[in-house]
Every structure is written in structure tokens, then in C-alpha cells.
Scaffold this motif. Structure first.
Motif, short mmCIF file in Angstrom:
data_model
loop_
_atom_site.label_atom_id
_atom_site.label_comp_id
_atom_site.label_asym_id
_atom_site.label_seq_id
_atom_site.Cartn_x
_atom_site.Cartn_y
_atom_site.Cartn_z
N GLU A 1 40.45 40.48 33.91
CA GLU A 1 39.26 40.33 33.08
C GLU A 1 39.61 39.53 31.83
OE1 GLU A 1 37.67 44.16 32.13
OE2 GLU A 1 38.03 44.96 34.14
N GLU B 1 37.60 38.26 28.12
CA GLU B 1 36.39 38.31 27.29
C GLU B 1 36.67 37.63 25.96
OE1 GLU B 1 33.18 41.52 25.40
OE2 GLU B 1 34.89 42.21 26.60
N TYR C 1 32.37 36.44 29.26
CA TYR C 1 33.40 37.21 29.95
C TYR C 1 33.43 36.82 31.41
CZ TYR C 1 29.26 40.01 31.06
OH TYR C 1 28.01 40.41 31.47
N ASN D 1 35.18 38.41 35.13
CA ASN D 1 35.88 39.49 35.81
C ASN D 1 36.10 39.10 37.25
OD1 ASN D 1 36.12 41.87 37.55
ND2 ASN D 1 35.83 43.08 35.71
N TYR D 2 37.36 39.10 37.71
CA TYR D 2 37.68 38.80 39.10
C TYR D 2 38.34 40.02 39.73
CZ TYR D 2 39.94 36.92 43.25
OH TYR D 2 40.34 36.71 44.54
N THR D 3 37.83 40.44 40.90
CA THR D 3 38.37 41.59 41.59
C THR D 3 38.54 41.27 43.07
OG1 THR D 3 37.24 43.11 40.08
CG2 THR D 3 38.05 44.03 42.15
N TRP E 1 33.33 38.32 41.70
CA TRP E 1 33.16 37.69 40.39
C TRP E 1 32.00 38.33 39.63
CZ3 TRP E 1 36.69 34.35 38.60
CH2 TRP E 1 37.49 33.68 39.52
#
Length: 202
Positions: free
Chosen positions: A34, A36, A50, A52-54, A79
Motif C-alpha cells: 500500500e 498513500e 493511495y 493498494n495492490y493485493t 487493485w
């Protein structure tokens, strides 16, 4: 950055009769990161964003579940990206005019492990096998009923703040987005859901 080695992960499993239940499906690994940032770019103006990659996948399954090794963990978009801004301007008498705007995008995610169906490759005989499509005569096709497409939504607000009171006019779901968030069919009844429509309030 994060790395999660997850055992006895609970996921929702869909039965052929249309009902579902929650059970342990085995093990999973979730990794990603993550970032930000918020910055005061001018007097009274703050901008932020921000990312966020998972990458979350099943790594070991229990017998009797519909999950397969390598399947994506359910309800987990790869994403999530957002931007936001706020502008504050003094209007006298101890009051401040405040405007805010934010937008978020979420990429597609699996709602069920049967997220692919199989069809025969050109010139091959039909193969009714379950998702996985590992045979040479099988081609994976996205099952739209079990994959939630990516979507974005925006909110905006303008108001006045003082030391003792605040008044704000807001608009949630500014562009009236209506993505299909869930599309279960139970006993032949289509029960899809979406975001709350554009909502304006004071």
C-alpha cells in the motif's frame, strides 16, 4: 508491504442448488503493498491519493471444496486506487468554506470459485469439465455471474464550518454508478445488488 501465510481460511462456497455456506477451504497466501500520499500543495488546498495492490491466492485446498490451488481469494480486488482533495477558505466571522471531493476505483474480484466455465477449443469436441480448463481441448471463459467487474465511485461535499456549528451539502455516488456487486441466483430468483443510487443530503 505485507505477506500473509493464511491457514484454515474461511470462504463462501456455493452449492449447485443455489444456496451457499461458509467453510474452511485450506490455505492461502496474500501479498502486496500500500502507498498513500497527502500534500498541502497550496494555501488551503490539500490533495491526496493511495494505491493498494493485493495478490491473494489459494495455495492448498481441502477435499470436498470447490476451490482449486491458484484460485483467487474471494472478494479481494487486486487493485484499489483513490484520489481526494479538500479546499478550505476563510469567509470571515470565524467561518470557513470547505469543499471536498474523492474518487475510488476497485478492480474486479471473484465472488465464487466457479469463476470460469469451459468451452471447446476450435475444432475440438465439447468438454463439460468443471472450471480449471487445463486440458488441450478446453478454453477458459469468464463466468460473469461469479466475477464482480471493477467499478469506481465518487463523492463530493461543500459546507461551512465554524467553532460551534457545521453545515454541509453532500452528494454520495456523484455519477450515479450502478455496478453489479453481487449476482446470486437462488431457486431461480435473480438477487443482484448494486451501490446506493446518487444521494444528496444537507
Amino acid at each position: 508491504a505485507f505477506y500473509i501465510d493464511w491457514s484454515k481460511i474461511q470462504q463462501q462456497l456455493l452449492l449447485q442448488c443455489g444456496f451457499s455456506f461458509t467453510a474452511n477451504v485450506g490455505k492461502a497466501v496474500s501479498k502486496g503493498g500500500e502507498f498513500e500520499l497527502r500534500a498541502r500543495v497550496a494555501d488551503g488546498l490539500t490533495l491526496g491519493g493511495y494505491v493498494n495492490y493485493t495478490d491473494a491466492k489459494i495455495t492448498d485446498t481441502l477435499p470436498g471444496t470447490s476451490a482449486h490451488d491458484g484460485d483467487r481469494v474471494l472478494t479481494t480486488p487486486k487493485w484499489i486506487v483513490g484520489v481526494n482533495g479538500e479546499y478550505r477558505f476563510g469567509i470571515g466571522g470565524g467561518a470557513t468554506l470547505v469543499t471536498r471531493l474523492d474518487y475510488q476505483y476497485r478492480s474486479n474480484q471473484w465472488r465464487d470459485f466457479d469463476s470460469f466455465i469451459c468451452r471447446a477449443a476450435p475444432g475440438a469436441a465439447a468438454d463439460p469439465a468443471r472450471p480449471g480448463c487445463t486440458g488441450a481441448n478446453r478454453v477458459p471463459v469468464a463466468n460473469s455471474a461469479h466475477i464482480q467487474d471493477g467499478y469506481g465511485s465518487a463523492n463530493a461535499a461543500i459546507g461551512i464550518e465554524s467553532e460551534r456549528w457545521t453545515a454541509q451539502l453532500y452528494v454520495n455516488n456523484l455519477f450515479d454508478a450502478a455496478p453489479v456487486l453481487d449476482n446470486p441466483t437462488i431457486l431461480g430468483i435473480d438477487k443482484r445488488s448494486t451501490l446506493r443510487p446518487r444521494t444528496i443530503g444537507l
